[in-house]
Write a protein that holds these residues in place. Structure first.
Motif, PDB file in Angstrom:
ATOM      1  N   PRO A   4       1.561  -6.951   4.247  1.00  0.00           N
ATOM      2  CA  PRO A   4       0.804  -7.836   3.358  1.00  0.00           C
ATOM      3  C   PRO A   4       1.460  -7.894   1.990  1.00  0.00           C
ATOM      4  N   PRO A   5       1.240  -9.004   1.267  1.00  0.00           N
ATOM      5  CA  PRO A   5       1.833  -9.109  -0.068  1.00  0.00           C
ATOM      6  C   PRO A   5       1.302  -8.025  -0.998  1.00  0.00           C
ATOM      7  N   ASP A   6       2.175  -7.567  -1.883  1.00  0.00           N
ATOM      8  CA  ASP A   6       1.805  -6.496  -2.812  1.00  0.00           C
ATOM      9  C   ASP A   6       1.125  -7.124  -4.030  1.00  0.00           C
ATOM     10  N   GLU A   7      -0.153  -7.485  -3.872  1.00  0.00           N
ATOM     11  CA  GLU A   7      -0.851  -8.219  -4.923  1.00  0.00           C
ATOM     12  C   GLU A   7      -1.076  -7.376  -6.168  1.00  0.00           C
ATOM     13  N   THR A   8      -1.195  -6.063  -6.011  1.00  0.00           N
ATOM     14  CA  THR A   8      -1.477  -5.200  -7.161  1.00  0.00           C
ATOM     15  C   THR A   8      -0.207  -4.687  -7.824  1.00  0.00           C
ATOM     16  N   GLY A   9       0.940  -4.818  -7.179  1.00  0.00           N
ATOM     17  CA  GLY A   9       2.190  -4.305  -7.730  1.00  0.00           C
ATOM     18  C   GLY A   9       2.383  -2.826  -7.491  1.00  0.00           C
ATOM     19  N   ILE A  10       1.449  -2.175  -6.781  1.00  0.00           N
ATOM     20  CA  ILE A  10       1.542  -0.728  -6.562  1.00  0.00           C
ATOM     21  C   ILE A  10       2.742  -0.385  -5.691  1.00  0.00           C
ATOM     22  N   GLU A  11       2.948  -1.150  -4.633  1.00  0.00           N
ATOM     23  CA  GLU A  11       4.085  -0.881  -3.743  1.00  0.00           C
ATOM     24  C   GLU A  11       5.402  -1.089  -4.477  1.00  0.00           C
ATOM     25  N   THR A  12       5.448  -2.104  -5.322  1.00  0.00           N
ATOM     26  CA  THR A  12       6.652  -2.341  -6.126  1.00  0.00           C
ATOM     27  C   THR A  12       6.918  -1.164  -7.058  1.00  0.00           C
ATOM     28  N   LEU A  13       5.856  -0.641  -7.672  1.00  0.00           N
ATOM     29  CA  LEU A  13       5.989   0.514  -8.555  1.00  0.00           C
ATOM     30  C   LEU A  13       6.505   1.725  -7.793  1.00  0.00           C
ATOM     31  N   ILE A  14       5.985   1.940  -6.592  1.00  0.00           N
ATOM     32  CA  ILE A  14       6.440   3.069  -5.772  1.00  0.00           C
ATOM     33  C   ILE A  14       7.920   2.918  -5.430  1.00  0.00           C
ATOM     34  N   GLN A  15       8.330   1.709  -5.073  1.00  0.00           N
ATOM     35  CA  GLN A  15       9.737   1.474  -4.736  1.00  0.00           C
ATOM     36  C   GLN A  15      10.642   1.721  -5.937  1.00  0.00           C
ATOM     37  N   LEU A  16      10.214   1.287  -7.116  1.00  0.00           N
ATOM     38  CA  LEU A  16      11.009   1.507  -8.330  1.00  0.00           C
ATOM     39  C   LEU A  16      11.086   2.992  -8.668  1.00  0.00           C
ATOM     40  N   MET A  17       9.968   3.690  -8.547  1.00  0.00           N
ATOM     41  CA  MET A  17       9.953   5.126  -8.838  1.00  0.00           C
ATOM     42  C   MET A  17      10.841   5.895  -7.873  1.00  0.00           C
ATOM     43  N   SER A  18      10.890   5.445  -6.613  1.00  0.00           N
ATOM     44  CA  SER A  18      11.668   6.169  -5.610  1.00  0.00           C
ATOM     45  C   SER A  18      13.164   6.086  -5.867  1.00  0.00           C
ATOM     46  N   ARG A  19      13.589   5.186  -6.753  1.00  0.00           N
ATOM     47  CA  ARG A  19      15.012   5.071  -7.097  1.00  0.00           C
ATOM     48  C   ARG A  19      15.444   6.105  -8.130  1.00  0.00           C
ATOM     49  N   LEU A  20      14.486   6.782  -8.740  1.00  0.00           N
ATOM     50  CA  LEU A  20      14.808   7.768  -9.762  1.00  0.00           C
ATOM     51  C   LEU A  20      15.374   9.032  -9.130  1.00  0.00           C
ATOM     52  N   PRO A  21      16.279   9.731  -9.833  1.00  0.00           N
ATOM     53  CA  PRO A  21      16.855  10.970  -9.291  1.00  0.00           C
ATOM     54  C   PRO A  21      15.759  11.996  -8.995  1.00  0.00           C
ATOM     55  N   GLY A  22      15.848  12.605  -7.826  1.00  0.00           N
ATOM     56  CA  GLY A  22      14.889  13.642  -7.462  1.00  0.00           C
ATOM     57  C   GLY A  22      13.591  13.127  -6.864  1.00  0.00           C
ATOM     58  N   LEU A  23      13.433  11.807  -6.813  1.00  0.00           N
ATOM     59  CA  LEU A  23      12.218  11.229  -6.243  1.00  0.00           C
ATOM     60  C   LEU A  23      12.562  10.363  -5.045  1.00  0.00           C
ATOM     61  N   GLY A  24      12.045  10.743  -3.888  1.00  0.00           N
ATOM     62  CA  GLY A  24      12.162   9.891  -2.718  1.00  0.00           C
ATOM     63  C   GLY A  24      10.883   9.083  -2.577  1.00  0.00           C
ATOM     64  N   PRO A  25      10.744   8.309  -1.503  1.00  0.00           N
ATOM     65  CA  PRO A  25       9.540   7.491  -1.322  1.00  0.00           C
ATOM     66  C   PRO A  25       8.242   8.295  -1.329  1.00  0.00           C
ATOM     67  N   ARG A  26       8.238   9.459  -0.671  1.00  0.00           N
ATOM     68  CA  ARG A  26       7.000  10.257  -0.610  1.00  0.00           C
ATOM     69  C   ARG A  26       6.641  10.824  -1.972  1.00  0.00           C
ATOM     70  N   SER A  27       7.644  11.363  -2.687  1.00  0.00           N
ATOM     71  CA  SER A  27       7.381  11.906  -4.023  1.00  0.00           C
ATOM     72  C   SER A  27       6.939  10.804  -4.977  1.00  0.00           C
ATOM     73  N   ALA A  28       7.561   9.634  -4.863  1.00  0.00           N
ATOM     74  CA  ALA A  28       7.190   8.510  -5.719  1.00  0.00           C
ATOM     75  C   ALA A  28       5.755   8.080  -5.446  1.00  0.00           C
TER      76      ALA A  28
END
Length: 201
Positions: A4-28
């Motif tokens: 489903p479309p990410d209407e709240t932007g939460i999934e987008t935020l998780i994807q962006l956070m997961s790109r940070l060093p030391g953070l994978g998808p689960r940690s993000a």
């Protein structure tokens, strides 16, 4: 299955956070959920701070440190004009040395190491500018505080050769830095011992 479309932007935020060093998808995902539970106390101030830093952060025009002004606080501090210049690979290494609190001179951030594959040559790392700075500022000692990796040590030897046209003494970190180690991953005591026991290159 179509998501489903990410209407709240939460999934987008998780994807962006997961790109940070030391953070994978689960940690993000855990980090985002924690922030959502404390929106007013954590998430809103974090969003404001991120926006301010994104707008105002820049490279110091002298040393390459990150600052919100043309000159970073270290370059502006007259007490740091000791004649000692510490050359580091990255801003994270500068911050690590500052955390250790054992160096009171000034810095030069290369922004990487020599690498033909990555298109990083002497010009890209500002090595000619470094040589000019050493002469212009009458630097008496250049400390090559680079990691103990092959690329970093190759870069250190290149810089040492380039600096032979100056009168500055060239030193490098000694004991305490393991082969293959990166400065940002070392504890403050190890960094302090390595800096104090630096040797002539």
């Amino acid at each position: 299955m179509t998501r489903p479309p990410d209407e709240t932007g939460i999934e987008t935020l998780i994807q962006l956070m997961s790109r940070l060093p030391g953070l994978g998808p689960r940690s993000a995902r855990r980090a985002v959920l924690a922030m959502l539970k404390r929106r007013a106390q954590v998430m809103a101030p974090l969003a404001q701070s991120l926006a301010e830093v994104a707008l105002n952060a820049r490279d110091c025009r002298i040393c390459g440190n990150i600052s919100t002004a043309d000159l970073c606080p270290i370059c502006q501090d007259p007490s740091r004009a000791t004649g000692e210049l510490c050359v580091v690979e990255d801003v994270a290494d500068l911050w690590a040395l500052e955390r250790a609190g054992v160096f009171r001179g000034r810095y030069q951030v290369l922004g990487g190491t020599l690498s033909a594959l990555d298109g990083l040559g002497p010009e890209e790392l500002g090595i000619p500018r470094l040589v000019a700075r050493v002469s212009d500022e009458a630097v008496t000692e250049v400390i090559l505080a680079l990691s103990a990796t092959i690329d970093a040590q190759t870069t250190a030897h290149y810089i040492a050769d380039a600096l032979t046209v100056t009168t500055a003494q060239i030193t490098t970190l000694a004991q305490g830095v393991p082969v293959g180690g990166e400065l940002d991953h070392l504890d403050d005591g190890t960094l302090g011992a390595a800096l104090r026991a630096r040797r002539k290159l």
